[in-house]
Design a protein around this motif. Sequence first.
Motif, short mmCIF file in Angstrom:
data_model
loop_
_atom_site.label_atom_id
_atom_site.label_comp_id
_atom_site.label_asym_id
_atom_site.label_seq_id
_atom_site.Cartn_x
_atom_site.Cartn_y
_atom_site.Cartn_z
N GLY A 23 0.81 -1.21 0.00
CA GLY A 23 0.00 0.00 0.00
C GLY A 23 0.84 1.26 0.00
N TRP A 24 1.94 1.25 0.76
CA TRP A 24 2.82 2.41 0.79
C TRP A 24 3.53 2.59 -0.55
CZ3 TRP A 24 7.83 3.94 0.09
CH2 TRP A 24 8.12 5.24 0.50
N PRO A 53 0.79 21.43 -2.76
CA PRO A 53 0.38 20.03 -2.84
C PRO A 53 1.53 19.06 -2.57
CG PRO A 53 -0.48 21.25 -4.71
CD PRO A 53 0.45 22.17 -3.98
N LEU A 54 2.72 19.41 -3.03
CA LEU A 54 3.88 18.55 -2.83
C LEU A 54 4.19 18.38 -1.34
CD1 LEU A 54 6.22 17.03 -4.30
CD2 LEU A 54 7.53 19.13 -4.04
N LEU A 55 4.17 19.47 -0.61
CA LEU A 55 4.45 19.39 0.84
C LEU A 55 3.33 18.70 1.60
CD1 LEU A 55 6.02 22.91 1.48
CD2 LEU A 55 7.19 20.71 1.37
N GLY A 56 2.09 19.01 1.26
CA GLY A 56 0.96 18.39 1.96
C GLY A 56 0.92 16.89 1.74
N TRP A 57 1.02 16.47 0.51
CA TRP A 57 0.97 15.05 0.20
C TRP A 57 2.24 14.37 0.71
CZ3 TRP A 57 -0.96 13.07 -5.18
CH2 TRP A 57 -1.30 11.72 -5.07
N LEU A 62 4.88 10.61 4.37
CA LEU A 62 5.82 10.39 5.48
C LEU A 62 5.14 9.71 6.66
CD1 LEU A 62 8.61 10.93 6.81
CD2 LEU A 62 7.64 13.07 7.63
N VAL A 63 3.97 10.20 7.04
CA VAL A 63 3.23 9.59 8.16
C VAL A 63 2.84 8.15 7.83
CG1 VAL A 63 1.12 9.72 9.53
CG2 VAL A 63 2.44 11.79 9.08
N PHE A 67 4.10 4.58 9.89
CA PHE A 67 3.26 3.50 10.42
C PHE A 67 3.53 2.17 9.73
CE2 PHE A 67 0.92 6.93 12.37
CZ PHE A 67 0.61 6.38 13.60
N VAL A 68 4.06 2.21 8.52
CA VAL A 68 4.35 0.96 7.81
C VAL A 68 5.73 0.43 8.17
CG1 VAL A 68 4.78 -0.03 5.52
CG2 VAL A 68 2.79 1.43 5.89
#
Length: 96
Positions: A23-24, A53-57, A62-63, A67-68
């Motif tokens: 998924g990642w 958009p680049l920073l937000g996505w 990253l988050v 978690f993965v």
Amino acid sequence: MTTEPTNDPLERLARRRAGAKLGWYIHALVFVLVNTGLAVLSLANGRHWVLGPLLGWGLGLLVHGLFVFVLPAGSGWRERLVQQERERLLKQRAQP
């Protein structure tokens, strides 16, 4: 390769972690493709709005990666939280 459900907890955990990593990887691929397209459109129009958009996505990716890869399913920290929640729910169920 078998896709039958299994009762082996190790097999289930391995499949769950492999699915999370897949998924990642898909998330990262879509991130690269979409943001490359946005960058091309932004620069072709002489604008520089692509950074938002680049920073937000990128933060979301990253988050998701944390978690993965850092706190995967079945890790000690996560298992302790699950156990605490399980105990809390059992106490709530036992109360009248």
